[in-house]
Design a protein around this motif. Structure first.
Motif, PDB file in Angstrom:
ATOM      1  N   UNK A 193      -1.590  -4.503   5.566  1.00  0.00           N
ATOM      2  CA  UNK A 193      -0.399  -4.726   6.388  1.00  0.00           C
ATOM      3  C   UNK A 193       0.708  -5.437   5.623  1.00  0.00           C
ATOM      4  N   UNK A 194       0.676  -5.362   4.312  1.00  0.00           N
ATOM      5  CA  UNK A 194       1.721  -5.979   3.481  1.00  0.00           C
ATOM      6  C   UNK A 194       2.331  -4.913   2.578  1.00  0.00           C
ATOM      7  N   UNK A 195       3.602  -4.640   2.791  1.00  0.00           N
ATOM      8  CA  UNK A 195       4.313  -3.669   1.970  1.00  0.00           C
ATOM      9  C   UNK A 195       4.873  -4.383   0.740  1.00  0.00           C
ATOM     10  N   UNK A 196       4.255  -4.151  -0.399  1.00  0.00           N
ATOM     11  CA  UNK A 196       4.680  -4.818  -1.631  1.00  0.00           C
ATOM     12  C   UNK A 196       6.047  -4.345  -2.098  1.00  0.00           C
ATOM     13  N   UNK A 197       6.478  -3.180  -1.634  1.00  0.00           N
ATOM     14  CA  UNK A 197       7.800  -2.691  -2.043  1.00  0.00           C
ATOM     15  C   UNK A 197       8.938  -3.536  -1.502  1.00  0.00           C
ATOM     16  N   UNK A 198       8.707  -4.286  -0.412  1.00  0.00           N
ATOM     17  CA  UNK A 198       9.762  -5.128   0.135  1.00  0.00           C
ATOM     18  C   UNK A 198      10.073  -6.329  -0.746  1.00  0.00           C
ATOM     19  N   UNK A 199       9.129  -6.730  -1.590  1.00  0.00           N
ATOM     20  CA  UNK A 199       9.294  -7.937  -2.393  1.00  0.00           C
ATOM     21  C   UNK A 199       9.517  -7.645  -3.877  1.00  0.00           C
ATOM     22  N   UNK A 200       9.709  -6.387  -4.235  1.00  0.00           N
ATOM     23  CA  UNK A 200       9.855  -6.073  -5.653  1.00  0.00           C
ATOM     24  C   UNK A 200      11.217  -6.492  -6.213  1.00  0.00           C
TER      25      UNK A 200
END
Length: 263
Positions: A193-200
């Motif tokens: 449930x964590x989209x790593x693309x939001x924090x790139x």
């Protein structure tokens, strides 16, 4: 006359004795239990039981002579038995796949983990196409994908010469089941449930989060407990006096330069 009768009797008795000796002995009739007891099958079973008895005796004597070696062997055998008993089957993999796909279906596409979503989508695709295969190796299981469905009647699917080469089997493995778990599937679902693309786009030090220390946790707990306490009037008055004293000091510092200029 008497002597003749005696001679005749002696001759008849001798003839009967000779006939009885020459005649074959009548067979002795044995009971059914004796026939079964002396049969070849019972003899073979008796020999088998004796062999197993001697083998068990040697195992006990050897274990008593070398306890460390016996302990290692018993541990290995017990571990192999436990792995065989907890080896997951194909139905457990399908159930885990349905459960994880439902978990991702409850989330918005914007917050799904890309790795988790991509892996689940590929597994669901192979399952819908009938290309998922399950192979049990006793202590563990493997799930891999095939080129065609099992019910396909194409020539490429039925010809054994065009089947999957063994050198490509490693690349086709999708999951490994061991100890009632599917390890690759569970690892892919970590932080689903964590989209790593939001924090790139964030800096490197902000993309990684570290767990709080013990002092920070204790401090936060203390602040949380203090927030439930009622404020006292004395504390408010002390705060007001402190604010007044600070304001007086600031005003005095501002008025001193003006007095010096006037003098």
């Amino acid at each position: 006359m008497a002597s003749l009768r005696a001679a005749t009797r002696m001759f008849c008795a001798a003839a009967e004795t000779a006939a009885a000796a020459a005649a074959p002995a009548a067979p002795v009739r044995r009971s059914r239990w004796e026939r079964v007891k002396n049969s070849k099958a019972v003899g073979w079973c008796r020999g088998l039981v004796t062999d197993y008895k001697e083998a068990c005796k040697e195992i006990v004597v050897g274990a008593w002579a070398r306890p460390a070696k016996a302990t290692v062997y018993l541990t290995l055998m017990g571990g192999a038995g436990a792995c065989f008993y907890t080896n997951p089957d194909q139905s457990s993999f399908e159930a885990a796949l349905v459960e994880h796909s439902n978990q991702l279906g409850l989330l918005s596409p914007w917050i799904r983990n890309a790795k988790s979503d991509g892996h689940i989508q590929s597994l669901v695709k192979f399952h819908n196409e009938g290309r998922l295969r399950h192979a049990s190796l006793g202590v563990l299981s493997l799930v891999y994908w095939a080129n065609y469905d099992t019910d396909s009647t194409l020539y490429e699917a039925q010809c054994s010469n065009l089947s999957m080469p063994w050198l490509e089997f490693r690349q086709r493995v999708l999951d490994v089941g061991f100890g009632s778990r599917w390890w690759i599937l569970n690892s892919k679902m970590q932080d689903y449930d964590m989209n790593e693309g939001e924090f790139k786009h964030l800096p490197a030090h902000m993309q990684v989060s570290s767990p709080p220390s013990v002092q920070e946790v204790e401090k936060n707990e203390k602040l949380h407990k203090d927030s439930w306490l009622a404020l006292t009037m004395e504390a408010e008055e002390e705060e007001v006096h402190e604010l007044d004293s600070v304001e007086e000091k600031v005003s005095e510092e501002q008025t001193e330069p003006l007095k010096e200029e006037q003098t």
